[in-house]
Design an enzyme around this catalytic site. Structure first.
Site, short mmCIF file in Angstrom:
data_model
loop_
_atom_site.label_atom_id
_atom_site.label_comp_id
_atom_site.label_asym_id
_atom_site.label_seq_id
_atom_site.Cartn_x
_atom_site.Cartn_y
_atom_site.Cartn_z
N HIS A 1 -57.32 51.98 -25.53
CA HIS A 1 -58.80 51.66 -24.89
C HIS A 1 -59.03 50.24 -24.65
O HIS A 1 -59.08 49.42 -25.60
CB HIS A 1 -59.58 52.32 -25.83
CG HIS A 1 -60.92 52.15 -25.43
ND1 HIS A 1 -62.15 51.58 -25.96
CD2 HIS A 1 -61.60 52.57 -24.22
CE1 HIS A 1 -63.23 51.73 -25.51
NE2 HIS A 1 -63.05 52.14 -24.39
N GLU B 1 -56.15 52.13 -20.73
CA GLU B 1 -57.30 52.33 -20.14
C GLU B 1 -57.93 51.06 -19.80
O GLU B 1 -57.97 50.15 -20.77
CB GLU B 1 -58.23 53.15 -21.06
CG GLU B 1 -59.68 53.52 -20.16
CD GLU B 1 -60.79 52.59 -20.56
OE1 GLU B 1 -61.70 52.76 -19.90
OE2 GLU B 1 -60.55 51.56 -21.44
N ASP C 1 -61.10 48.64 -17.39
CA ASP C 1 -62.45 48.84 -16.62
C ASP C 1 -62.35 47.63 -15.66
O ASP C 1 -61.84 46.66 -15.50
CB ASP C 1 -63.54 48.64 -17.71
CG ASP C 1 -63.69 49.38 -18.89
OD1 ASP C 1 -63.81 50.50 -18.84
OD2 ASP C 1 -63.21 48.50 -19.84
N HIS D 1 -65.19 44.90 -18.92
CA HIS D 1 -66.12 46.02 -19.53
C HIS D 1 -67.61 46.05 -18.86
O HIS D 1 -68.13 46.98 -18.27
CB HIS D 1 -65.95 46.54 -20.75
CG HIS D 1 -66.69 47.64 -21.12
ND1 HIS D 1 -68.19 47.65 -21.62
CD2 HIS D 1 -66.54 48.98 -21.23
CE1 HIS D 1 -68.40 48.91 -21.87
NE2 HIS D 1 -67.51 49.78 -21.63
N GLU E 1 -60.79 52.66 -14.81
CA GLU E 1 -62.33 53.37 -14.97
C GLU E 1 -62.96 52.39 -14.18
O GLU E 1 -63.18 51.21 -14.10
CB GLU E 1 -62.81 53.05 -16.22
CG GLU E 1 -64.22 53.69 -16.40
CD GLU E 1 -64.91 53.33 -17.57
OE1 GLU E 1 -64.46 53.19 -18.70
OE2 GLU E 1 -66.24 53.49 -17.54
O1 G3P Z 1 -62.71 55.66 -20.20
C1 G3P Z 1 -63.01 55.89 -21.48
C2 G3P Z 1 -64.10 54.68 -22.13
O2 G3P Z 1 -63.59 53.56 -21.81
C3 G3P Z 1 -65.45 54.96 -21.58
O3 G3P Z 1 -66.19 54.04 -22.18
O4 G3P Z 1 -67.68 52.05 -22.37
O5 G3P Z 1 -65.56 52.03 -23.27
O6 G3P Z 1 -65.81 51.82 -20.83
P1 G3P Z 1 -66.19 52.50 -21.93
MG MG Z 2 -63.76 52.03 -20.04
#
Ligand code: G3P
Ligand code: MG
Length: 243
Positions: free
Chosen positions: A6, A33, A35, A48, A108
């Site tokens: 993450h 993962e 962003d 993020h 994401e």
């Molecule tokens: O994609 C899963 C997770 O990353 C979603 O929440 O706020 O960490 O981007 P966040």
């Molecule tokens: Mg995310």
């Protein structure tokens, strides 16, 4: 069960940096993962928050800063500089690295607070430029963004991202809108929802799984992937279950 790091290996390294991505890959996890957002000059960057305040030593909105300005700020400052200077990476920088890795990238699209014009197209263009089409999953809390992505690239996997409340009849919903994956928050997830997704052939990747009890639970329910700040622990545990 696949393990996604993450924001990279964010439990131990500055989130969404090349360092966190390289360290995640070293754990042997299955995916990463991250962003994405757009700078003022339209560069796809990996970050993020909509502002740079929490994760760098700068301030301001990503949308109001050019990449030339943004790259001067340190994403390791929040770690006290213990890893040395780390810039906010461009998504292209990430793609150049990822094309030589055996990793799935869960991209994401951060369009839930500010809808960046063209983020879907620009991100997809980079995915195609580096031949990553079969190694990515697009997701977003803003389902308009993944619907748009599906329209542009029906062959690329998409995941409907939900908060911890989740969605009733999630399997039907994903099937109805041609999303291959469901990405719920772990706290409200139930076995019924996982079963419903399986009924429709929808993959379930759960975030953010950072404790052993949750990891065991989602494994028992047959989830397909976990997204964790601690990919090393999750991967070792998942491997031990396969023995
Ligand atoms: O994609 C899963 C997770 O990353 C979603 O929440 O706020 O960490 O981007 P966040
Ligand atoms: Mg995310």
């Amino acid at each position: 069960m696949k393990v996604f790091a993450h924001r990279g290996y964010s439990g131990r390294y500055p989130e969404n940096t090349m360092l966190a991505f390289r360290k995640a890959a070293e754990t042997g996890c299955d995916g990463i993962e991250l962003d994405v957002q757009l700078t003022k000059d339209g560069t796809v960057v990996v970050i993020h928050d909509e502002t740079i305040d929490r994760t760098t030593d700068g301030t301001g909105f990503v949308k109001d800063i050019t990449y030339e300005e943004l790259k001067k700020f340190d994403a390791d400052a929040v770690w006290g500089g213990i890893h040395g200077f780390e810039s906010v990476p461009t998504f292209e920088e990430y793609c150049k690295w990822a094309k030589n890795q055996e990793l799935i990238t869960n991209i994401e699209l951060k369009t839930g607070v500010y809808y960046y014009k063209g983020l879907e197209e620009k991100t997809l263009e980079l995915v195609r430029k580096y031949g990553l089409e079969e190694k990515v999953i697009f997701s977003s809390f803003n389902h308009s963004s993944i619907t748009r992505l599906k329209g542009l690239a029906p062959e690329i996997l998409c995941g409907a991202l939900l908060d911890h409340q989740g969605l009733g009849n999630a399997g039907y919903y994903c099937d109805r809108y041609h999303f291959e994956c469901y990405h719920p928050g772990v706290k409200g997830l139930t076995k019924e929802t996982v079963d419903n997704c399986r009924e429709y052939g929808i993959l379930v990747n759960v975030w953010t799984v950072n404790d052993m009890a949750a990891l065991e639970q989602v494994y028992e329910w047959g989830c397909d992937g976990v997204i964790s700040n601690f990919p090393e622990v999750c991967k070792r545990w998942a491997q031990s279950k396969e023995l």
